[in-house]
Design an enzyme around this catalytic site. Sequence first.
Site, short mmCIF file in Angstrom:
data_model
loop_
_atom_site.label_atom_id
_atom_site.label_comp_id
_atom_site.label_asym_id
_atom_site.label_seq_id
_atom_site.Cartn_x
_atom_site.Cartn_y
_atom_site.Cartn_z
N GLU A 55 0.82 -1.21 0.00
CA GLU A 55 0.00 0.00 0.00
C GLU A 55 0.86 1.26 0.00
O GLU A 55 1.74 1.42 0.84
CB GLU A 55 -0.93 0.00 1.23
CG GLU A 55 -1.87 -1.18 1.30
CD GLU A 55 -2.95 -1.17 0.19
OE1 GLU A 55 -3.05 -0.15 -0.53
OE2 GLU A 55 -3.65 -2.19 0.06
N CYS A 82 -7.77 -1.09 8.32
CA CYS A 82 -6.37 -1.13 7.88
C CYS A 82 -5.92 0.25 7.44
O CYS A 82 -4.82 0.72 7.79
CB CYS A 82 -6.19 -2.13 6.73
SG CYS A 82 -6.36 -3.83 7.27
N HIS A 102 -1.41 -5.65 2.37
CA HIS A 102 -2.63 -6.47 2.39
C HIS A 102 -2.28 -7.84 1.81
O HIS A 102 -1.76 -7.95 0.70
CB HIS A 102 -3.72 -5.82 1.54
CG HIS A 102 -4.65 -4.95 2.33
ND1 HIS A 102 -4.80 -3.61 2.09
CD2 HIS A 102 -5.50 -5.25 3.36
CE1 HIS A 102 -5.69 -3.11 2.94
NE2 HIS A 102 -6.13 -4.08 3.72
N1 PCA Z 1 -8.33 -6.25 7.10
C1 PCA Z 1 -9.25 -5.14 7.23
C2 PCA Z 1 -9.16 -4.76 8.68
C3 PCA Z 1 -8.48 -5.88 9.38
C4 PCA Z 1 -7.90 -6.70 8.32
O1 PCA Z 1 -7.14 -7.68 8.49
C5 PCA Z 1 -8.98 -4.01 6.25
O2 PCA Z 1 -8.52 -4.28 5.13
O3 PCA Z 1 -9.28 -2.86 6.56
#
Ligand code: PCA
Length: 242
Positions: free
Chosen positions: A82, A145, A169
Amino acid sequence: MKLVLTGFDPFGPHERNPSGETVAALAEEAARRAWRIVDTLLLSTCFEAGAAPVLDRLSRNADADCYVMLGLGGRSHPMRLERFALNVMDSALPDNAAVLRNGERIREDGPTARETALDLAPLRDRLRTRGFECVISNHAGTYVCNDLYYRVLDHIARESLTAQALFVHIPESYDPAETGDGARPATTRDHVDRLTTVLDGLAERFALTGGTPVDPAAGRIVPSPSRGPAETQQETSERGWS
Ligand code: PCA
């Protein structure tokens, strides 16, 4: 390179969250690597409260070169490095404290977006060279996140800290294009192999640059008076976690 790793607990429809499990497994891998984990944090999937232990740690300790934060991404995405965090909380899915957010700012006085100062392209290329699909993502979603990433990048910028931060992610399953045999659930071993490649790449660049493997064009404040930037990438959910 000294690292703090974070992952999240299960949320919404997910009975497990591989991000937290992967952090625990990576701690075992570190003994054989050029990076050292100084701390691991398992965070609750909650707006604001989820980020609190990380901000607290950043305020009290200057022992880490880099904070690498993991979260579970949505279906049919490869691993995503990200680049940005947005100053917004917006999701149809409540967090683990049953809090719903509907477009509120994370920080009223904060810029619309914060950007990691790390140079992501060499990391992505390193993964691809080893056969792991990976993309640089320009949108970390608008759920928890993104909330964590924004608060951490904002804190680092405001306090002029030398620590770097990266949000990754990780996928639930693999893209058929990558495996060649149809999507299958990703195992912790799969995630560890990919994250190890990311961390090896980061450690190499920290060693080469004496601790600042940054993209000179990155890390600037992204000003915008509007209600938020346009979608920069199609591979994201319109609203919520991604
Ligand atoms: N993914 C979510 C929040 C916690 C996680 O593991 C997200 O992408 O916001």
